[in-house]
Design a protein around this motif. Structure first.
Motif, short mmCIF file in Angstrom:
data_model
loop_
_atom_site.label_atom_id
_atom_site.label_comp_id
_atom_site.label_asym_id
_atom_site.label_seq_id
_atom_site.Cartn_x
_atom_site.Cartn_y
_atom_site.Cartn_z
N LEU A 36 0.85 -1.20 0.00
CA LEU A 36 0.00 0.00 0.00
C LEU A 36 0.88 1.25 0.00
N PRO A 37 0.30 2.44 -0.11
CA PRO A 37 1.12 3.66 -0.02
C PRO A 37 2.01 3.66 1.22
N LYS A 38 3.16 4.31 1.13
CA LYS A 38 4.17 4.23 2.16
C LYS A 38 3.69 4.72 3.52
N HIS A 39 2.80 5.74 3.52
CA HIS A 39 2.37 6.31 4.79
C HIS A 39 1.54 5.33 5.61
N VAL A 40 0.98 4.29 4.98
CA VAL A 40 0.15 3.34 5.71
C VAL A 40 1.00 2.53 6.67
N ILE A 41 2.07 1.94 6.19
CA ILE A 41 2.93 1.12 7.06
C ILE A 41 3.74 2.00 8.02
N ALA A 42 4.09 3.23 7.59
CA ALA A 42 4.86 4.10 8.46
C ALA A 42 4.04 4.62 9.63
N GLY A 43 2.74 4.70 9.47
CA GLY A 43 1.88 5.18 10.54
C GLY A 43 1.16 4.06 11.26
N THR A 44 1.73 2.87 11.26
CA THR A 44 1.11 1.70 11.90
C THR A 44 1.92 1.27 13.11
N VAL A 45 1.22 0.94 14.19
CA VAL A 45 1.84 0.43 15.42
C VAL A 45 1.24 -0.94 15.71
N VAL A 46 2.10 -1.93 15.90
CA VAL A 46 1.66 -3.27 16.27
C VAL A 46 1.73 -3.38 17.80
N VAL A 47 0.62 -3.82 18.41
CA VAL A 47 0.55 -4.00 19.86
C VAL A 47 0.43 -5.49 20.15
N LEU A 48 1.44 -6.03 20.79
CA LEU A 48 1.42 -7.43 21.22
C LEU A 48 0.83 -7.49 22.62
N THR A 49 -0.32 -8.12 22.75
CA THR A 49 -1.02 -8.18 24.04
C THR A 49 -0.71 -9.52 24.72
N GLU A 50 -0.29 -9.43 25.96
CA GLU A 50 -0.02 -10.64 26.74
C GLU A 50 -1.31 -11.12 27.38
N LEU A 51 -1.78 -12.27 26.96
CA LEU A 51 -3.04 -12.83 27.47
C LEU A 51 -2.83 -13.69 28.71
N VAL A 52 -1.62 -14.09 28.97
CA VAL A 52 -1.28 -14.89 30.15
C VAL A 52 -0.09 -14.24 30.84
N PRO A 53 0.14 -14.56 32.13
CA PRO A 53 1.23 -13.89 32.83
C PRO A 53 2.60 -14.13 32.22
N HIS A 54 2.87 -15.33 31.77
CA HIS A 54 4.19 -15.64 31.25
C HIS A 54 4.05 -16.32 29.89
N PRO A 55 3.97 -15.53 28.82
CA PRO A 55 3.82 -16.12 27.48
C PRO A 55 5.10 -16.86 27.06
N GLY A 56 4.91 -17.96 26.35
CA GLY A 56 6.06 -18.73 25.88
C GLY A 56 6.61 -18.17 24.60
N LEU A 57 7.03 -16.92 24.60
CA LEU A 57 7.52 -16.26 23.38
C LEU A 57 8.57 -15.23 23.76
N ASP A 58 9.62 -15.17 22.95
CA ASP A 58 10.64 -14.14 23.13
C ASP A 58 10.12 -12.85 22.48
N LEU A 59 9.59 -11.96 23.32
CA LEU A 59 8.96 -10.74 22.80
C LEU A 59 9.95 -9.82 22.11
N ALA A 60 11.18 -9.76 22.59
CA ALA A 60 12.18 -8.89 21.97
C ALA A 60 12.50 -9.34 20.55
#
Length: 464
Positions: free
Chosen positions: A384-408
Protein backbone atom coordinates in the motif's frame (compact mmCIF):
# COMPACT_ATOMS: atom_id res chain seq x y z
CA UNK A 1 -5.80 141.54 47.07
CA UNK A 2 -8.47 139.34 45.47
CA UNK A 3 -10.63 140.75 42.84
CA UNK A 4 -13.94 141.72 44.33
CA UNK A 5 -15.85 140.92 41.18
CA UNK A 6 -14.51 137.33 40.78
CA UNK A 7 -14.41 136.24 44.38
CA UNK A 8 -17.52 134.10 44.02
CA UNK A 9 -15.97 132.17 41.10
CA UNK A 10 -12.81 131.65 43.10
CA UNK A 11 -14.79 130.21 45.97
CA UNK A 12 -16.62 127.79 43.68
CA UNK A 13 -13.36 126.65 42.08
CA UNK A 14 -11.86 126.13 45.51
CA UNK A 15 -14.82 123.95 46.47
CA UNK A 16 -14.43 121.88 43.24
CA UNK A 17 -10.70 121.38 43.84
CA UNK A 18 -9.67 123.12 40.56
CA UNK A 19 -7.48 126.11 39.88
CA UNK A 20 -8.31 128.47 37.02
CA UNK A 21 -5.87 128.27 34.18
CA UNK A 22 -3.49 131.17 33.92
CA UNK A 23 -3.95 132.22 37.56
CA UNK A 24 -1.01 131.75 39.87
CA UNK A 25 -1.71 129.85 42.99
CA UNK A 26 -1.63 132.05 46.12
CA UNK A 27 -1.95 131.00 49.65
CA UNK A 28 -4.75 132.44 51.77
CA UNK A 29 -4.19 135.98 52.96
CA UNK A 30 -4.91 137.36 56.27
CA UNK A 31 -5.99 140.86 57.23
CA UNK A 32 -4.24 143.69 55.52
CA UNK A 33 -3.38 141.44 52.63
CA UNK A 34 -0.70 139.48 54.40
CA UNK A 35 -0.44 135.82 53.93
CA UNK A 36 -1.58 133.62 56.75
CA UNK A 37 1.20 131.92 58.65
CA UNK A 38 3.70 134.70 57.82
CA UNK A 39 5.16 136.79 60.59
CA UNK A 40 2.81 139.62 61.41
CA UNK A 41 5.58 142.02 61.67
CA UNK A 42 7.34 143.65 64.54
CA UNK A 43 5.43 143.54 67.82
CA UNK A 44 2.83 141.04 66.61
CA UNK A 45 2.65 137.43 67.84
CA UNK A 46 3.11 134.54 65.46
CA UNK A 47 -0.13 132.63 64.48
CA UNK A 48 -0.37 128.94 63.34
CA UNK A 49 -1.40 128.40 59.74
CA UNK A 50 -4.78 126.80 59.19
CA UNK A 51 -5.18 123.52 57.22
CA UNK A 52 -5.08 124.15 53.49
CA UNK A 53 -8.32 123.80 51.52
CA UNK A 54 -8.97 121.59 48.49
CA UNK A 55 -7.44 122.73 45.26
CA UNK A 56 -3.97 123.17 46.57
CA UNK A 57 -2.77 119.58 46.14
CA UNK A 58 -4.45 118.25 49.25
CA UNK A 59 -7.49 115.94 49.45
CA UNK A 60 -10.77 117.65 50.08
CA UNK A 61 -11.69 118.08 53.69
CA UNK A 62 -15.17 116.90 54.61
CA UNK A 63 -17.02 119.18 56.96
CA UNK A 64 -20.25 118.45 58.71
CA UNK A 65 -23.14 119.20 56.45
CA UNK A 66 -20.86 119.42 53.43
CA UNK A 67 -21.93 117.35 50.36
CA UNK A 68 -19.44 115.24 48.29
CA UNK A 69 -18.20 116.67 45.10
CA UNK A 70 -19.62 115.27 41.80
CA UNK A 71 -16.25 113.52 41.09
CA UNK A 72 -16.48 111.60 44.34
CA UNK A 73 -20.06 110.57 43.59
CA UNK A 74 -19.03 109.33 40.12
CA UNK A 75 -16.13 107.33 41.59
CA UNK A 76 -18.40 105.73 44.19
CA UNK A 77 -20.95 104.86 41.50
CA UNK A 78 -18.27 103.24 39.37
CA UNK A 79 -17.07 101.17 42.30
CA UNK A 80 -20.65 100.07 43.08
CA UNK A 81 -21.27 99.09 39.45
CA UNK A 82 -17.97 97.14 39.38
CA UNK A 83 -18.98 95.25 42.54
CA UNK A 84 -22.40 94.47 41.11
CA UNK A 85 -20.88 93.22 37.83
CA UNK A 86 -18.39 91.04 39.71
CA UNK A 87 -21.17 89.50 41.79
CA UNK A 88 -23.24 88.85 38.68
CA UNK A 89 -20.28 87.16 36.97
CA UNK A 90 -19.71 84.95 40.01
CA UNK A 91 -23.41 84.04 40.04
CA UNK A 92 -23.30 83.17 36.33
CA UNK A 93 -20.20 81.02 36.87
CA UNK A 94 -21.92 79.14 39.67
CA UNK A 95 -24.99 78.58 37.50
CA UNK A 96 -22.78 77.29 34.66
CA UNK A 97 -21.04 74.83 37.01
CA UNK A 98 -24.37 73.60 38.34
CA UNK A 99 -25.65 73.15 34.78
CA UNK A 100 -22.58 71.18 33.75
CA UNK A 101 -22.90 68.98 36.84
CA UNK A 102 -26.56 68.31 36.03
CA UNK A 103 -25.72 67.49 32.41
CA UNK A 104 -22.97 65.07 33.50
CA UNK A 105 -25.28 63.38 35.98
CA UNK A 106 -28.00 63.00 33.35
CA UNK A 107 -25.50 61.56 30.85
CA UNK A 108 -24.25 59.06 33.44
CA UNK A 109 -27.79 58.02 34.26
CA UNK A 110 -28.55 57.57 30.56
CA UNK A 111 -25.41 55.44 30.09
CA UNK A 112 -26.32 53.29 33.08
CA UNK A 113 -29.81 52.81 31.69
CA UNK A 114 -28.42 51.74 28.30
CA UNK A 115 -25.98 49.32 29.95
CA UNK A 116 -28.79 47.85 32.02
CA UNK A 117 -30.93 47.35 28.93
CA UNK A 118 -27.98 45.69 27.13
CA UNK A 119 -27.37 43.37 30.08
CA UNK A 120 -31.03 42.44 30.21
CA UNK A 121 -31.04 41.70 26.48
CA UNK A 122 -27.94 39.50 26.75
CA UNK A 123 -29.41 37.66 29.72
CA UNK A 124 -32.61 36.98 27.78
CA UNK A 125 -30.62 35.78 24.76
CA UNK A 126 -28.51 33.47 26.93
CA UNK A 127 -31.57 32.02 28.64
CA UNK A 128 -33.21 31.41 25.28
CA UNK A 129 -30.09 29.67 23.95
CA UNK A 130 -29.80 27.53 27.07
CA UNK A 131 -33.45 26.50 26.84
CA UNK A 132 -33.05 25.64 23.16
CA UNK A 133 -29.86 23.67 23.85
CA UNK A 134 -31.50 21.67 26.63
CA UNK A 135 -34.48 20.91 24.45
CA UNK A 136 -32.29 19.74 21.57
CA UNK A 137 -30.11 17.65 23.88
CA UNK A 138 -33.10 15.98 25.50
CA UNK A 139 -34.78 15.20 22.17
CA UNK A 140 -32.19 15.40 19.41
CA UNK A 141 -34.60 14.56 16.65
CA UNK A 142 -38.35 14.28 17.00
CA UNK A 143 -39.42 15.94 13.75
CA UNK A 144 -38.82 19.42 15.23
CA UNK A 145 -39.66 22.57 13.34
CA UNK A 146 -37.04 23.98 10.97
CA UNK A 147 -34.54 26.37 12.57
CA UNK A 148 -32.23 28.96 11.11
CA UNK A 149 -29.02 27.21 12.18
CA UNK A 150 -30.02 23.66 11.33
CA UNK A 151 -32.95 22.27 9.34
CA UNK A 152 -33.37 18.51 9.73
CA UNK A 153 -34.43 16.32 6.87
CA UNK A 154 -38.15 16.12 6.22
CA UNK A 155 -38.00 12.34 5.72
CA UNK A 156 -39.27 10.40 8.72
CA UNK A 157 -36.77 8.34 10.73
CA UNK A 158 -37.59 5.72 13.25
CA UNK A 159 -36.45 6.58 16.76
CA UNK A 160 -34.98 3.41 18.26
CA UNK A 161 -35.75 2.38 21.80
CA UNK A 162 -33.09 2.58 24.47
CA UNK A 163 -31.66 -0.80 25.46
CA UNK A 164 -29.41 -1.62 28.43
CA UNK A 165 -25.88 -2.75 27.72
CA UNK A 166 -26.08 -5.56 30.28
CA UNK A 167 -29.29 -7.39 31.13
CA UNK A 168 -30.46 -6.63 34.65
CA UNK A 169 -30.56 -10.31 35.52
CA UNK A 170 -26.84 -10.59 34.73
CA UNK A 171 -25.64 -7.55 36.62
CA UNK A 172 -25.27 -9.44 39.89
CA UNK A 173 -23.40 -12.29 38.18
CA UNK A 174 -20.23 -10.26 37.87
CA UNK A 175 -17.66 -10.53 40.61
CA UNK A 176 -15.96 -7.67 42.38
CA UNK A 177 -13.27 -6.28 40.07
CA UNK A 178 -9.71 -7.23 40.92
CA UNK A 179 -6.64 -5.07 40.90
CA UNK A 180 -4.44 -5.61 37.90
CA UNK A 181 -1.40 -6.23 40.09
CA UNK A 182 -1.13 -8.39 43.19
CA UNK A 183 -0.61 -6.82 46.60
CA UNK A 184 2.86 -8.30 46.93
CA UNK A 185 3.94 -6.83 43.60
CA UNK A 186 2.61 -3.40 44.55
CA UNK A 187 4.39 -3.49 47.89
CA UNK A 188 7.66 -4.52 46.27
CA UNK A 189 7.41 -1.70 43.76
CA UNK A 190 6.73 0.83 46.52
CA UNK A 191 9.86 -0.26 48.39
CA UNK A 192 11.97 -0.05 45.25
CA UNK A 193 10.79 3.48 44.53
CA UNK A 194 11.65 4.49 48.08
CA UNK A 195 15.24 3.22 48.04
CA UNK A 196 16.06 4.03 44.40
CA UNK A 197 16.04 7.15 42.25
CA UNK A 198 13.47 5.88 39.77
CA UNK A 199 10.76 8.26 41.02
CA UNK A 200 12.36 11.27 39.35
CA UNK A 201 12.64 9.41 36.05
CA UNK A 202 8.98 8.39 36.23
CA UNK A 203 7.92 11.99 36.85
CA UNK A 204 10.00 13.19 33.89
CA UNK A 205 8.51 10.53 31.61
CA UNK A 206 4.96 11.32 32.73
CA UNK A 207 5.56 15.03 32.04
CA UNK A 208 6.91 14.30 28.57
CA UNK A 209 3.99 12.05 27.67
CA UNK A 210 1.46 14.59 28.99
CA UNK A 211 2.96 17.35 26.84
CA UNK A 212 2.64 15.15 23.75
CA UNK A 213 -0.96 14.15 24.47
CA UNK A 214 -2.03 17.77 25.06
CA UNK A 215 -0.73 19.13 21.77
CA UNK A 216 -3.42 21.03 19.81
CA UNK A 217 -4.61 19.84 16.40
CA UNK A 218 -5.76 21.80 13.38
CA UNK A 219 -8.08 19.05 12.14
CA UNK A 220 -9.47 16.02 13.90
CA UNK A 221 -7.15 13.01 14.14
CA UNK A 222 -8.61 9.55 13.45
CA UNK A 223 -6.91 6.45 14.85
CA UNK A 224 -8.12 3.05 13.63
CA UNK A 225 -7.67 -0.08 15.79
CA UNK A 226 -8.03 -3.50 14.17
CA UNK A 227 -6.71 -7.05 14.33
CA UNK A 228 -6.53 -10.16 12.23
CA UNK A 229 -8.63 -12.33 14.54
CA UNK A 230 -10.92 -12.03 17.53
CA UNK A 231 -9.62 -12.20 21.09
CA UNK A 232 -6.45 -10.22 20.31
CA UNK A 233 -7.30 -7.32 22.65
CA UNK A 234 -8.53 -4.96 19.90
CA UNK A 235 -11.48 -3.56 21.85
CA UNK A 236 -9.46 -3.36 25.07
CA UNK A 237 -6.76 -1.30 23.37
CA UNK A 238 -9.38 1.00 21.79
CA UNK A 239 -11.02 1.54 25.18
CA UNK A 240 -7.66 2.30 26.83
CA UNK A 241 -6.80 4.82 24.11
CA UNK A 242 -10.16 6.60 24.33
CA UNK A 243 -9.91 6.83 28.13
CA UNK A 244 -6.34 8.15 27.98
CA UNK A 245 -7.12 10.86 25.41
CA UNK A 246 -10.21 11.95 27.34
CA UNK A 247 -8.11 12.26 30.49
CA UNK A 248 -5.34 14.39 29.02
CA UNK A 249 -7.01 16.45 26.30
CA UNK A 250 -9.33 19.46 26.60
CA UNK A 251 -11.17 19.08 23.28
CA UNK A 252 -13.93 16.47 22.78
CA UNK A 253 -12.84 12.86 22.17
CA UNK A 254 -14.98 10.36 20.24
CA UNK A 255 -14.83 6.57 20.38
CA UNK A 256 -16.59 4.84 17.46
CA UNK A 257 -17.52 1.18 17.38
CA UNK A 258 -17.34 0.26 13.68
CA UNK A 259 -17.88 -3.42 14.51
CA UNK A 260 -21.61 -4.20 14.57
CA UNK A 261 -21.03 -7.89 15.35
CA UNK A 262 -21.94 -7.80 19.06
CA UNK A 263 -18.94 -5.70 20.10
CA UNK A 264 -18.06 -5.18 23.76
CA UNK A 265 -16.77 -1.61 23.54
CA UNK A 266 -19.78 -0.01 25.34
CA UNK A 267 -19.36 -2.45 28.21
CA UNK A 268 -15.62 -1.76 28.52
CA UNK A 269 -16.24 1.98 28.57
CA UNK A 270 -19.03 1.82 31.17
CA UNK A 271 -22.06 2.77 29.04
CA UNK A 272 -25.34 1.80 30.69
CA UNK A 273 -27.77 2.02 27.76
CA UNK A 274 -27.67 2.44 23.98
CA UNK A 275 -30.10 3.99 21.51
CA UNK A 276 -28.57 5.35 18.32
CA UNK A 277 -26.01 3.28 16.44
CA UNK A 278 -23.57 4.23 13.70
CA UNK A 279 -25.97 2.78 11.11
CA UNK A 280 -28.85 4.93 12.40
CA UNK A 281 -26.64 7.99 12.58
CA UNK A 282 -25.55 7.55 8.96
CA UNK A 283 -29.16 8.17 7.83
CA UNK A 284 -29.56 11.30 9.98
CA UNK A 285 -26.26 13.18 9.96
CA UNK A 286 -26.17 16.37 7.87
CA UNK A 287 -23.41 18.94 7.29
CA UNK A 288 -25.44 21.74 8.93
CA UNK A 289 -25.48 20.01 12.32
CA UNK A 290 -23.66 21.61 15.24
CA UNK A 291 -21.73 19.83 17.98
CA UNK A 292 -24.77 20.13 20.22
CA UNK A 293 -26.90 18.39 17.59
CA UNK A 294 -24.30 15.66 17.15
CA UNK A 295 -23.87 14.87 20.85
CA UNK A 296 -27.62 14.39 21.18
CA UNK A 297 -27.22 11.07 19.37
CA UNK A 298 -24.10 9.93 21.24
CA UNK A 299 -23.49 8.25 24.58
CA UNK A 300 -21.65 10.51 27.01
CA UNK A 301 -18.74 8.92 28.85
CA UNK A 302 -16.81 10.09 31.92
CA UNK A 303 -14.70 13.12 31.14
CA UNK A 304 -14.97 14.81 27.76
CA UNK A 305 -15.50 11.59 25.78
CA UNK A 306 -18.43 10.35 23.67
CA UNK A 307 -19.34 6.95 22.26
CA UNK A 308 -21.06 6.03 18.99
CA UNK A 309 -21.91 2.32 19.29
CA UNK A 310 -22.04 -0.12 16.39
CA UNK A 311 -25.12 -2.05 17.54
CA UNK A 312 -27.55 -2.47 20.40
CA UNK A 313 -26.37 -5.96 21.15
CA UNK A 314 -28.55 -7.49 18.46
CA UNK A 315 -27.50 -9.96 15.81
CA UNK A 316 -27.85 -8.90 12.18
CA UNK A 317 -26.73 -5.28 12.39
CA UNK A 318 -24.98 -4.23 9.21
CA UNK A 319 -22.62 -1.39 8.35
CA UNK A 320 -21.50 -0.58 4.82
CA UNK A 321 -18.31 1.18 3.81
CA UNK A 322 -20.20 4.11 2.24
CA UNK A 323 -22.20 4.73 5.42
CA UNK A 324 -19.02 4.55 7.50
CA UNK A 325 -17.22 7.05 5.28
CA UNK A 326 -20.15 9.50 5.44
CA UNK A 327 -20.29 9.35 9.23
CA UNK A 328 -16.53 9.76 9.75
CA UNK A 329 -16.24 12.66 7.32
CA UNK A 330 -19.11 14.43 9.06
CA UNK A 331 -17.76 13.88 12.60
CA UNK A 332 -14.13 14.66 11.97
CA UNK A 333 -14.46 18.43 12.41
CA UNK A 334 -16.20 18.20 15.80
CA UNK A 335 -13.67 16.09 17.76
CA UNK A 336 -9.95 16.54 18.32
CA UNK A 337 -9.25 12.79 18.42
CA UNK A 338 -11.44 9.91 17.21
CA UNK A 339 -10.62 6.30 18.08
CA UNK A 340 -12.28 3.71 15.83
CA UNK A 341 -12.74 0.11 16.96
CA UNK A 342 -12.87 -1.59 13.55
CA UNK A 343 -13.82 -5.02 12.39
CA UNK A 344 -11.15 -7.65 12.02
CA UNK A 345 -9.23 -7.82 8.77
CA UNK A 346 -9.82 -8.33 5.89
CA UNK A 347 -13.34 -6.87 6.31
CA UNK A 348 -14.21 -4.06 3.91
CA UNK A 349 -14.97 -1.44 6.61
CA UNK A 350 -11.69 -2.25 8.37
CA UNK A 351 -9.71 -1.70 5.17
CA UNK A 352 -11.51 1.59 4.53
CA UNK A 353 -10.84 2.70 8.10
CA UNK A 354 -7.14 1.86 7.87
CA UNK A 355 -6.70 3.84 4.65
CA UNK A 356 -8.66 6.89 5.88
CA UNK A 357 -7.10 7.15 9.36
CA UNK A 358 -4.00 9.22 10.16
CA UNK A 359 -2.62 6.43 12.39
CA UNK A 360 -3.31 2.71 12.68
CA UNK A 361 -3.00 0.09 15.43
CA UNK A 362 -2.84 -3.61 14.66
CA UNK A 363 -3.31 -5.77 17.76
CA UNK A 364 -2.04 -9.33 17.95
CA UNK A 365 -1.78 -11.86 20.77
CA UNK A 366 1.73 -12.37 22.11
CA UNK A 367 1.87 -15.90 20.75
CA UNK A 368 3.76 -17.56 17.93
CA UNK A 369 0.61 -17.85 15.87
CA UNK A 370 -0.30 -14.23 16.44
CA UNK A 371 3.14 -12.92 15.45
CA UNK A 372 3.22 -15.07 12.31
CA UNK A 373 -0.19 -13.89 11.10
CA UNK A 374 0.63 -10.27 11.90
CA UNK A 375 3.87 -10.47 9.92
CA UNK A 376 1.90 -11.64 6.89
CA UNK A 377 -0.51 -8.71 7.21
CA UNK A 378 2.38 -6.22 7.48
CA UNK A 379 3.89 -7.63 4.31
CA UNK A 380 0.55 -7.06 2.58
CA UNK A 381 0.48 -3.48 3.91
CA UNK A 382 3.92 -2.82 2.41
CA UNK A 383 2.25 -2.93 -1.01
CA UNK A 384 0.00 0.00 0.00
CA UNK A 385 1.12 3.66 -0.02
CA UNK A 386 4.17 4.23 2.16
CA UNK A 387 2.37 6.31 4.79
CA UNK A 388 0.15 3.34 5.71
CA UNK A 389 2.93 1.12 7.06
CA UNK A 390 4.86 4.10 8.46
CA UNK A 391 1.88 5.18 10.54
CA UNK A 392 1.11 1.70 11.90
CA UNK A 393 1.84 0.43 15.42
CA UNK A 394 1.66 -3.27 16.27
CA UNK A 395 0.55 -4.00 19.86
CA UNK A 396 1.42 -7.43 21.22
CA UNK A 397 -1.02 -8.18 24.04
CA UNK A 398 -0.02 -10.64 26.74
CA UNK A 399 -3.04 -12.83 27.47
CA UNK A 400 -1.28 -14.89 30.15
CA UNK A 401 1.23 -13.89 32.83
CA UNK A 402 4.19 -15.64 31.25
CA UNK A 403 3.82 -16.12 27.48
CA UNK A 404 6.06 -18.73 25.88
CA UNK A 405 7.52 -16.26 23.38
CA UNK A 406 10.64 -14.14 23.13
CA UNK A 407 8.96 -10.74 22.80
CA UNK A 408 12.18 -8.89 21.97
CA UNK A 409 12.99 -11.16 19.03
CA UNK A 410 9.38 -11.09 17.80
CA UNK A 411 9.34 -7.27 17.99
CA UNK A 412 12.52 -6.99 15.90
CA UNK A 413 11.05 -9.25 13.24
CA UNK A 414 7.90 -7.14 13.00
CA UNK A 415 9.85 -3.85 12.97
CA UNK A 416 11.71 -4.97 9.87
CA UNK A 417 8.56 -4.24 7.83
CA UNK A 418 8.64 -0.53 8.78
CA UNK A 419 6.00 -0.62 11.51
CA UNK A 420 6.42 0.24 15.20
CA UNK A 421 5.94 -2.38 17.90
CA UNK A 422 4.83 -2.08 21.54
CA UNK A 423 3.80 -4.59 24.21
CA UNK A 424 0.74 -4.42 26.47
CA UNK A 425 1.63 -6.51 29.55
CA UNK A 426 -0.71 -8.96 31.23
CA UNK A 427 -3.14 -7.34 33.65
CA UNK A 428 -5.53 -9.24 35.90
CA UNK A 429 -8.08 -6.45 35.78
CA UNK A 430 -8.16 -6.36 31.96
CA UNK A 431 -8.22 -10.14 31.70
CA UNK A 432 -11.37 -10.31 33.86
CA UNK A 433 -13.38 -8.28 31.31
CA UNK A 434 -16.14 -5.80 32.05
CA UNK A 435 -15.76 -2.12 32.83
CA UNK A 436 -12.18 -0.83 32.73
CA UNK A 437 -11.39 1.09 35.91
CA UNK A 438 -8.11 2.90 35.46
CA UNK A 439 -7.42 3.06 39.21
CA UNK A 440 -7.32 -0.76 39.30
CA UNK A 441 -4.87 -1.14 36.43
CA UNK A 442 -1.36 -2.27 37.17
CA UNK A 443 1.30 0.42 37.06
CA UNK A 444 3.00 -1.20 34.08
CA UNK A 445 -0.32 -1.32 32.21
CA UNK A 446 -0.99 2.37 32.78
CA UNK A 447 2.50 3.26 31.60
CA UNK A 448 2.17 1.10 28.48
CA UNK A 449 -1.27 2.52 27.59
CA UNK A 450 -0.15 6.14 28.08
CA UNK A 451 3.04 5.62 26.08
CA UNK A 452 1.08 3.92 23.28
CA UNK A 453 -1.43 6.80 23.15
CA UNK A 454 1.37 9.37 22.93
CA UNK A 455 3.29 7.52 20.21
CA UNK A 456 0.22 6.93 18.07
CA UNK A 457 -0.84 10.55 18.45
CA UNK A 458 2.58 11.70 17.29
CA UNK A 459 2.33 9.43 14.25
CA UNK A 460 -1.07 10.94 13.41
CA UNK A 461 0.51 14.42 13.42
CA UNK A 462 3.29 13.52 10.99
CA UNK A 463 3.15 13.66 7.22
CA UNK A 464 4.66 10.43 5.98
Amino acid sequence: MPNAENWQGDVLRDLRGATPQGTPQQGPQGPAGQPQGAPAGPGFPTQSAPAPDAGYGYPPVQHPGHQAAPADQYQQAEQYRAQQYQQQEQHRAQQAQQYQAQQGQQAQQAQQAQQYQADQYQAQQYQAQQAQAQAQHAQPYQGQQPQAAYTPSTSAHRTPDSRPVVDKSLVTAGRKPRHGQSFASRATRAVRRTVSSSAAKEVAEITRVAEVLQQPVTTGRQIAVTSIRGGAGKTTVAALLGTTYAHYRQDPVLVVEADPALGSLPLRLGAESLRWTIGDFADIVEPQMSLLDITGYLVQLPGNAWLLPGSQGQIGAMLGSRAYEGVMVSLRRYFGVTVVDCETLPAEVARVALSAAQARILTAPATLEGVTSTYSVLQWMQGLPKHVIAGTVVVLTELVPHPGLDLAEAAEKLKSTGASVQVLPYDRHLAAGGLIRTELLAHSTREAATRLAADVFQLSQKRH
